[in-house]
Design an enzyme around this catalytic site. Sequence first.
Site, short mmCIF file in Angstrom:
data_model
loop_
_atom_site.label_atom_id
_atom_site.label_comp_id
_atom_site.label_asym_id
_atom_site.label_seq_id
_atom_site.Cartn_x
_atom_site.Cartn_y
_atom_site.Cartn_z
N HIS A 408 -13.91 2.84 0.80
CA HIS A 408 -14.50 3.34 -0.56
C HIS A 408 -16.08 4.31 0.07
O HIS A 408 -16.35 4.82 -0.16
CB HIS A 408 -14.30 2.99 -1.91
CG HIS A 408 -13.86 3.81 -2.91
ND1 HIS A 408 -14.26 5.31 -2.46
CD2 HIS A 408 -13.63 3.70 -4.10
CE1 HIS A 408 -13.94 5.87 -3.64
NE2 HIS A 408 -13.91 5.27 -5.02
N ASP A 412 -13.23 9.39 0.34
CA ASP A 412 -13.61 9.63 -0.90
C ASP A 412 -11.79 9.33 -1.69
O ASP A 412 -11.38 9.42 -1.31
CB ASP A 412 -13.87 10.78 -1.38
CG ASP A 412 -15.71 10.97 -1.13
OD1 ASP A 412 -16.08 9.29 -1.73
OD2 ASP A 412 -16.05 11.86 -0.57
#
Length: 436
Positions: A408, A412
């Site tokens: 992450h 995204d």
Amino acid sequence: MGIHVVKMPDIGEGIAEVELVAWNVKPGDEVQEDQVLADVMTDKATVEIPSPVAGQVVSLGGEVGQSLAVGSELIRIEVVGAGNLKAGASPRPAAAAPTPAPAPAPREADREPEPVAAPVAAPVATASRFSSPTAPTAPTRAPGEKPIASPAVRNRAWELGIELQFVHGSGPAGRITHQDLDVYLASRGQPMAARGTGSGYAERHDEEAVPMIGLRKRIAQKMQEAKRRIPHFSYVEEIDVTELEALRAQLNQRYAAERGKLTLLPLLARAVVIALRDFPRLNARFDDEAGVVTQYGAVHLGVAAQTDAGLMVPVLRHAEARDPWGIGAEITRLADAARKGSATREELSGSTITISSLGPLGGIVSTPVINHPEVAIIGVNRIVERPVLRGGAIVARQTMNLSSSFDHRVIDGMDAARFIQAVRALLESPALLFVE
């Protein structure tokens, strides 16, 4: 008479130290030239260290699980005459263990490599392998003396519930081989009986401390490092693979004899390669210490494979330049090398994105751990037939989930979802895999 000190040889490729994973001899043993003295591990490759001389073992230079620096003392051997002394031992890749004959419902990967890895126990051999199995003689080990066996044999014995202390070793210096395990099973029957429990309802009070060494230790360290450093998030999507499976069957019927048989994995790999063209940020490695994401044009595809020693990730280099048959052939070759312990350091490193599949044991959903320092891993779950509503009618369709994880810090959620949807579109319209 003289003492020859065998030092830990330079295995090459910048290796400064190795882990000692198994001794194949003990003090007092007579050894021959080129006899394997010890198994050591560097990264994920196991290497056998042979003896450069013949003589008698005087002392060992370390304990199993200990790290040894290149050039440090490995073992001392007493030899007759100075003429026997040589400069040192030349390391060699660990040889493949003999493959036992399977019992009902065997694991096919133990005999012929499959491109889809499944972490299942090694097969239990039956008496049919031997024309006249005889009961092994009782081991003559002293109390507290540890049996000698390779990591692969120890792992298989653990899976079968066999205590190596009670197995006779027929190899050099009493080393226990896979065939010794087969003989033990053939003479004693089921693993539970072999462990002396008698009834399946009998109380058990035995326990065994199993040190975390070798490949198992490397896997543990890498998984812990990946989970500690990478903020994972997972995304699961259902794929209708009915058309893909129909096309695969037609291709195999027409081309299997000349090009080889296609499994699902090469087609999935091809879909990933094509989808990455629009999502290059997922085909990357993240150096979080330097704060640099390196994106690659080449797709060096890691394919997780379960071996007797543990999980390995051989790397299919330049997947973008191969058609599905070329991908399938290379996956098969790499999986075979990994299971035999003959995969090279280069074949086990340098991947830019990884596919992990458990085949028919894939479950419905999984949460795969990213292969650090990559930023994405594609998890493949099993194919199931489900009732699906199509055009107002309920029809049977073959479906499969992709359970994928992403870093992450780099990826995204929207980009991850779009990438998986691109893979889904290719798999549900499989003719697109062959259009350029």
